[in-house]
Each structure stands twice: as C-alpha cells, then as structure tokens.
Design a protein around this motif. Structure first.
Motif, short mmCIF file in Angstrom:
data_model
loop_
_atom_site.label_atom_id
_atom_site.label_comp_id
_atom_site.label_asym_id
_atom_site.label_seq_id
_atom_site.Cartn_x
_atom_site.Cartn_y
_atom_site.Cartn_z
N VAL A 89 18.15 -0.07 2.53
CA VAL A 89 17.50 -0.81 1.44
C VAL A 89 16.13 -0.17 1.10
O VAL A 89 15.06 -0.70 1.40
N GLU A 90 16.24 0.96 0.43
CA GLU A 90 15.03 1.65 0.01
C GLU A 90 14.52 0.99 -1.28
O GLU A 90 15.29 0.81 -2.23
N ILE A 91 13.25 0.62 -1.30
CA ILE A 91 12.71 -0.11 -2.47
C ILE A 91 11.31 0.40 -2.84
O ILE A 91 10.60 0.96 -2.01
N THR A 92 10.95 0.14 -4.10
CA THR A 92 9.53 0.22 -4.47
C THR A 92 8.99 -1.19 -4.26
O THR A 92 9.72 -2.17 -4.46
N PHE A 93 7.73 -1.28 -3.86
CA PHE A 93 7.21 -2.59 -3.46
C PHE A 93 5.75 -2.68 -3.89
O PHE A 93 4.96 -1.78 -3.60
N SER A 94 5.41 -3.75 -4.61
CA SER A 94 4.01 -3.88 -5.03
C SER A 94 3.64 -5.35 -5.20
O SER A 94 4.52 -6.22 -5.21
N LYS A 95 2.32 -5.59 -5.34
CA LYS A 95 1.87 -6.96 -5.58
C LYS A 95 2.29 -7.40 -6.98
O LYS A 95 2.40 -6.57 -7.87
N ILE A 96 2.45 -8.70 -7.16
CA ILE A 96 2.83 -9.21 -8.49
C ILE A 96 1.65 -9.02 -9.43
O ILE A 96 0.52 -9.26 -9.08
N LEU B 244 0.84 -1.21 0.00
CA LEU B 244 0.00 0.00 0.00
C LEU B 244 0.87 1.25 0.00
O LEU B 244 0.57 2.24 -0.67
N LYS B 245 1.96 1.20 0.77
CA LYS B 245 2.86 2.37 0.81
C LYS B 245 3.57 2.54 -0.54
O LYS B 245 3.85 3.64 -0.97
N GLY B 246 3.95 1.43 -1.16
CA GLY B 246 4.57 1.48 -2.49
C GLY B 246 6.06 1.75 -2.48
O GLY B 246 6.77 1.34 -3.38
N ARG B 247 6.53 2.45 -1.44
CA ARG B 247 7.96 2.77 -1.37
C ARG B 247 8.34 2.70 0.11
O ARG B 247 7.74 3.41 0.94
N ILE B 248 9.32 1.86 0.42
CA ILE B 248 9.67 1.67 1.84
C ILE B 248 11.18 1.53 2.00
O ILE B 248 11.90 1.29 1.04
N LYS B 249 11.60 1.63 3.27
CA LYS B 249 12.99 1.26 3.61
C LYS B 249 12.89 -0.11 4.26
O LYS B 249 12.31 -0.25 5.34
N HIS C 35 6.27 -15.95 1.61
CA HIS C 35 5.20 -14.97 1.33
C HIS C 35 5.69 -13.84 0.42
O HIS C 35 4.94 -13.34 -0.41
N LEU C 36 6.95 -13.47 0.60
CA LEU C 36 7.52 -12.40 -0.23
C LEU C 36 7.57 -12.84 -1.70
O LEU C 36 7.12 -12.11 -2.60
N SER C 37 8.08 -14.04 -1.95
CA SER C 37 8.32 -14.43 -3.34
C SER C 37 7.03 -14.76 -4.08
O SER C 37 6.93 -14.51 -5.27
N VAL C 38 6.03 -15.32 -3.37
CA VAL C 38 4.82 -15.67 -4.11
C VAL C 38 3.93 -14.46 -4.39
O VAL C 38 3.17 -14.47 -5.36
N GLY C 39 4.05 -13.41 -3.56
CA GLY C 39 3.06 -12.35 -3.71
C GLY C 39 3.57 -11.01 -4.22
O GLY C 39 2.77 -10.16 -4.62
N TYR C 40 4.88 -10.79 -4.20
CA TYR C 40 5.34 -9.40 -4.39
C TYR C 40 6.54 -9.27 -5.33
O TYR C 40 7.29 -10.21 -5.54
N LYS C 41 6.67 -8.05 -5.86
CA LYS C 41 7.89 -7.69 -6.62
C LYS C 41 8.43 -6.38 -6.05
O LYS C 41 7.64 -5.59 -5.48
N TRP C 42 9.69 -6.17 -6.19
CA TRP C 42 10.30 -4.97 -5.61
C TRP C 42 11.57 -4.62 -6.35
O TRP C 42 12.13 -5.45 -7.07
N LYS C 43 12.00 -3.39 -6.19
CA LYS C 43 13.17 -2.88 -6.91
C LYS C 43 14.00 -1.99 -5.98
O LYS C 43 13.41 -1.17 -5.25
#
Ligand code: HEM
Length: 449
Positions: free
Chosen positions: A442-449, A144-149, A414-422
């Motif tokens: 480790v600042e990333i963009t984070f979203s559902k696959i 939901l945040k989309g961008r996290i550390k 849970h991370l690998s089946v549901g999400y992608k990040w950069k």
C-alpha cells in the motif's frame, strides 16, 4: 466387515487426498499464489462435491485434513475444545505456558488473566490514552515524508505501541532490536519446524530466546522497584491474582507477553494498512467517517479521545468491523482431532487436522450481500447468526479482539480528521500468503488536509 476410518470418511465426506506426500498443496498454491483467487479453492469443492454439511476431506500442510467452511460446522469445531484442540506444531516458538499452548482448565485460568489486562473496560480506557501519542507522531512523520508504504509504516507504529503498552518502552535501540526479533519469530511460524542451524525455524527460536531474555530483564527491573505500580501489561500480568490469590509464575508472564506481542504485531499492522487501503478506494466512506470524527474532534478541543468517546462513534465502529471482515487477516485456523467425533452422520477421524476456513464465511454472498464491497453500512444490521467468525469462536476466540478494535478506531479518528492520501498503485496485485495484502504494501502519497 471392518472398515478403516480413512475409508469410511472417504465414503461420506466429499473431497480427495490429492497425490502422495504433497496432497492438495499444489492446488492450494495454484488458487492462492498463481490465480490469486483463494475463495475459488472452496468454490471448486462445493461445485464438485456439493454443499453437504460444509466439510471436505483433503491433505494439506503435510497431514490428512478436513476443511470446514460453513457457519454451523465451524461453530461446532470452535466449541468442542475437548475433541478439537489448538495444537501448534511449533510450541517452542509460542512458549509452553502461553495462552495459545495450554489446554482445558489451565487455558481458562490463564485466559482470565490476559483478558483482564487487555480487554476489560478499565484496561481499554488506559490503553486508549497510551497509544495515541505514537499514532499522532507517526502521522506527522508520514506527512513529512510525503510518500510511504502504509504496511511498513504501520508495523513501525504498532511495535512502538506494543513496546509502550506491554513493557513501557520508548522508541530507541532496544525497541528496534525487539522489532527485529519479533519479525524473526513471525517468519518461523511459516517455516517447517526443523531445528537445524541455518533453518528459518532455528533462527526464529533464537529470536524468541532473545525476546524472552529482554522481557526477563524488564521483569526483574519491575520486581526490584520499590513500589508496585501498574503502568503496563507486564505489571498487570505480574500483579493480578486469581480467586485463590495465586499469581502467574515468571515463565507464564514472559511466555504470555511474548505471545501477545506476536499475536498483536502483524494483525494490528495489517488492519491499519487495510483501513488506509479501503478508505482510499471508497472516498464516500472516508467522507462519512471524517464528518463523524470532525464533530468529536471539535468537542475534544485538542484532548485525546477516550474509549467512552469511541463507544459513541457509531459510523467509525462500523468502518472498524467492515475493515476486519474484508481484510480476512486469519484465513483459516487449525485444530487437531484428539478423538473420533461424529458430526451430522459424518465421522471425523482421530489424529486428522481440521482447517476451519473462516475466510470463506466472510467472502460468501450467501452470508454478506456483495461481499467484496467495502460497505460499513451493512453493519446497520447485525450479521446473520454465525457468519462473522473473523476472531474465531468458542473458548479460543481472539483474546485481542477488543484491543485491536480500539486501536483501529483511534487510528481512524486521527487519520480521517487530519490527513489525505492517495494509492500510488490502485490496481496492485494481491498476495494472500501468509496474510492478504497488496504486493506494494500500500504505497501512498500522504499529507495534511
Ligand atoms: C484484526 C486483528 C486480529 C485478528 C483477525 C485475529 C484473529 C484471531 C483468531 C481467528 C484467533 C483464534 C485462533 C484459533 O482459534 O485457533 C485468535 C486468537 C488469539 N489472538 Fe487474535 N486476532 C487479531 C488481533 C489480535 C491482537 C491485537 C492480539 C493481542 C494483542 C491477539 C491475540 C490473540 C491471542 C492471545 C489468541 C489466542 C486466544 C486463546 O487461545 O485463548 N489477536 N486471533
């Protein structure tokens, strides 16, 4: 002619004590903080003094010390507990009856209690069920945040799981307070143990007392309950009996809860942060991880995975091991020399400190091919004997090693089946003190696959 031990060591063990008072501290900081190449500190010694038996004399952190950095000598130190004792300078922070503060038979007794509640298969089965809701909720909120550390967020989910596992606490103001006090205590470990108002150590002691008070209230609540139910680790420590039928005292329960909370907090958060980092850098590894976990997830039909599922997740377990190897969360561990000891002809003098430099073992190409490459497939074969010391060794080997492996595997699932990040800063500099991590957390963009 009588020869003092200091001179004797000077004659045989390579190395030098550096300048008065500071010893080699400036050189150490140069490699760790300025050059950001910590392993060069040891490489420079090997180049100058040769390999010998992997021992170098130095003066670090205020004491004359011997660095050990080869598998055999490290193992010797880990296993000779009588001569090399774990000696926290700041025992008040860890608690005088906590696992890390007691020695000999008291340590063995206490350790069996702690292992029972955090490492035995039944304990791990329960823990696997308890930690998943918070991890799943955390990933939802990150998306939901989309961008996290990643490090900051990993710390939050770790403290939520610690609260739940250790004392059945749900997220809320009390847990936030605990979080603040844990951070305060952790800061004290890096400070000089000067207990004067205004010092970091003094404030860490205050935080520890507050934590102790909170856990004592929880302990009393449990004691006043009508039936003895076993839902969390504090229940486990309160109820368990040894072979003679003896239980732990209240102080032992509280000191050990506090030290497990502290031992588990930074280490678990850093491991999960590093997993996110390495998987972003090695998409081929993520792909293989995802494939294995997708199959498990489809078979579970929405149910949580269990510790039995995890034992079958072969590739995931290799990713866990590789993350922990390369993260090198504990660069070295300390021992106090309680009596003079000879090792392969070299004298280790009484009252010196030993720095068992475990990091070097895992970053050395003599032990691991292309050691700085994140390659879970290297675990298709076991590591060469004695070359995997991330959790220490001997009677003091990390009591939480099974727990952190389990949590990391669940996290990866849970991370690998549901999400992608950069990674937003893929070339971020690294910092190595007090623990290794990229400077941007480790600042990333984070979203559902
Ligand atoms: C990747 C994560 C972790 C790493 C790399 C790690 C590393 C270590 C190392 C190197 C030691 C040995 C220290 C020594 O010999 O002086 C140790 C001891 C210990 N660790 Fe961990 N640890 C991790 C996670 C955890 C967790 C999650 C917990 C608890 C929840 C924990 C609790 C402890 C305790 C209680 C000891 C002391 C054991 C004893 O003295 O008998 N650790 N850890």
């Amino acid at each position: 002619m009588e020869i003092s031990l200091g001179v004797w060591v000077a004659l045989v063990v390579g190395g030098h004590l550096g300048c008065p008072f500071l010893g080699e501290m400036l050189t150490f900081l140069w490699y760790f903080k300025i050059l950001r190449r910590p392993d060069e500190f040891i490489n420079a010694k090997r180049a100058k003094y040769g390999d010998g038996v992997g021992m170098y004399r130095t003066h670090l952190f205020g004491t004359p010390s011997i660095i050990t950095c080869l598998p055999a000598v490290n193992k010797f130190i880990f296993q000779s507990e009588e001569a090399f004792s774990l000696n926290w300078p700041n025992v008040d922070l860890v608690g005088s009856s906590s696992l890390v503060a007691v020695q000999g038979s008291s340590h063995a007794r206490l350790r069996s209690y702690v292992i029972n509640v955090i490492s035995k298969p039944n304990a791990l089965r329960r823990i696997a069920g308890l930690v998943q809701p918070r991890m799943v909720a955390a990933f939802e909120s990150w998306a939901l945040k989309g961008r996290i550390k990643a490090y900051d967020e990993s710390k939050k989910v770790t403290v939520e799981n610690i609260g739940k596992l250790f004392v059945s606490l749900e997220p809320g103001p009390l847990l936030d307070t605990i979080d603040k006090f844990i951070e305060g205590v952790v800061k004290g470990f890096r400070a000089h143990p000067f207990n004067v108002p205004g010092s970091a150590y003094h404030s860490a002691l205050q935080c520890r007392r507050q934590l102790e008070a909170i856990f004592r209230v929880e302990l009393e609540k449990k004691r006043n309950r009508k039936e003895a139910v076993k839902t969390d680790l504090m229940d486990g420590l309160m109820q368990i009996k040894d072979d003679e039928g003896d239980k732990l005292s209240d102080k032992e329960v509280i000191d050990n809860i506090v030290s497990l909370v502290i031992g588990g907090y930074t280490s678990t958060a850093l491991s999960t942060m590093w997993a996110i980092y390495y998987l972003a850098k090695y998409p081929n590894v993520l792909q293989k991880l995802r494939e294995e976990n997708m199959i498990i997830s489809q078979n579970k039909n929405g149910d949580f995975i269990t510790s039995d599922d995890i034992s079958k997740m072969k590739y995931t377990n290799k990713v866990v091991e590789e993350t922990i190897r390369l993260a090198n969360i504990a660069a070295f561990v300390f021992r106090s020399v309680t009596k003079e000891v000879e090792y392969k002809g070299y004298i280790i003098p009484k009252n010196w400190t030993i720095l068992v430099w475990i990091r070097y073992i895992h970053t050395n190409s003599e032990n691991f091919d292309d050691p700085m490459c994140f390659n879970p497939d290297r675990w298709n074969n076991p590591a060469k004997p004695g070359t995997y010391q991330v959790f220490g060794g001997g009677p003091r080997i990390c009591a939480g090693n099974m727990l952190v492996r389990l949590q990391l595997a669940i996290f990866l699932h849970h991370l690998s089946v549901g999400y992608k990040w950069k990674l937003l800063n893929p070339d971020a500099d690294m910092m190595y003190l007090p623990h290794p991590r990229p400077v941007d957390n480790v600042e990333i963009t984070f979203s559902k696959i």
